[in-house]
Write an enzyme that holds these catalytic residues in place. Structure first.
Site, PDB file in Angstrom:
ATOM      1  CG  LEU A 122      -1.831  -1.291   1.252  1.00 47.49           C
ATOM      2  CD1 LEU A 122      -2.639  -0.994   2.810  1.00 47.49           C
ATOM      3  CD2 LEU A 122      -3.013  -0.980   0.122  1.00 47.49           C
ATOM      4  CG  ASP A 123       0.475   4.092  -2.950  1.00 49.52           C
ATOM      5  OD1 ASP A 123       1.392   3.298  -3.368  1.00 49.52           O
ATOM      6  OD2 ASP A 123      -0.403   4.791  -3.677  1.00 49.52           O
ATOM      7  CD  GLU A 124       3.468   8.568   3.154  1.00 47.74           C
ATOM      8  OE1 GLU A 124       2.592   9.108   4.199  1.00 47.74           O
ATOM      9  OE2 GLU A 124       3.352   9.220   2.203  1.00 47.74           O
ATOM     10  CG  HIS A 151       1.154   4.899  -7.372  1.00 43.79           C
ATOM     11  ND1 HIS A 151       1.292   4.424  -6.004  1.00 43.79           N
ATOM     12  CD2 HIS A 151       2.071   5.446  -7.772  1.00 43.79           C
ATOM     13  CE1 HIS A 151       2.441   5.155  -5.717  1.00 43.79           C
ATOM     14  NE2 HIS A 151       3.107   5.662  -6.645  1.00 43.79           N
ATOM     15  CE  LYS A 204      -2.331   7.190  -3.715  1.00 51.53           C
ATOM     16  NZ  LYS A 204      -1.215   7.114  -3.175  1.00 51.53           N
TER      17      LYS A 204
END
Ligand code: URA
Length: 235
Positions: free
Chosen positions: A102-104, A185, A188
């Site tokens: 998962l992204d930050e 990503h 997004k």
């Protein structure tokens, strides 16, 4: 299995360190201090108490973490602490790693394991394990956006379109998106491809597993592969 070997397999350090825990009287079972590192114990359903904390035996570890924002999934984080710092030392030392990333700034359900075959099973696009994301959008969500996400959008690194397995508006500026792949990503980029922008991203489900409502950000709990691999409920 011998007690010292059990502790070693669970990540409590070298064999010598594990023997040291026993000799120091720091390992209990059902209230009894275990003082012989060579004692044989059945591992089925075994729950030890190590340094005052319960430790259920797991041949392979699989844990669910409620990832907070501001943590990186990378083994070598660059700007923020690693999600690994949220787990106890025995799990870190037995080589547990995130199943996908998962992204930050993404929050929610993250699985971690030391079971290489399970990582493959749960990340392989062949197996289509659904992941559900709650997406807060900058602009309002309309039917044509939903239709395009379901029909498939082309991202910049691959001419083959990627499509949402399910997609619905969950508010005027919010989407619930189900994906069966895990491209970089992906949420997004898919939302950007239909002319909107992700302002907040939270993963609420992974396969048959939902993020427990009572697990606070930064908290973790043991889970099992059968629940993850079970078909998620409809809707
Ligand atoms: N898709 C994204 O864009 N980010 C995540 O963290 C997960 C899925």
């Amino acid at each position: 299995m011998k007690l010292a070997q059990i502790l070693f397999s669970q990540g409590f350090g070298t064999r010598r360190a594990c023997e040291g825990l026993v000799w120091a009287g720091l390992v209990r079972h059902q209230g009894r201090v275990l003082d012989d590192p060579a004692e044989d114990l059945p591992t089925d359903g075994l729950v030890l108490e190590v340094e005052g904390k319960p430790w259920p035996y797991h041949a392979k570890a699989l844990v669910l973490l409620h990832k907070p924002a501001g943590y990186e999934c990378s083994q070598k984080p660059r700007h923020h602490p690693s999600v690994m710092t949220l787990l106890p030392a025995p799990l870190r030392s037995r080589g547990v790693q995130p199943i996908g990333r998962l992204d930050e700034d993404t929050t929610g359900l993250l699985l971690l394991t030391d079971d290489g075959a399970l990582i493959h099973r749960l990340t392989s696009p062949k197996h289509h394990v659904p992941k559900v994301y709650e997406v807060a959008c900058k602009h309002s969500v309309d039917d044509s956006m939903l239709a395009r996400l379901l029909a498939g959008v082309v991202l910049d690194d691959d001419p083959a379109p990627v499509r949402a397995a399910a997609c619905q508006a969950s508010g005027t500026h919010a989407l619930r998106l189900t994906l069966t792949e895990g491209k970089y990503h992906q949420v997004k980029r898919m939302v950007a491809a239909v002319g909107n922008r992700v302002e907040g991203l939270h993963r609420s489900r992974f396969g048959g597993l939902a993020l427990p409502v009572d697990l606070p950000p930064g908290g973790w709990t043991w889970t099992d592969a059968a629940t993850v691999l079970a078909l998620p409920p409809e809707g």
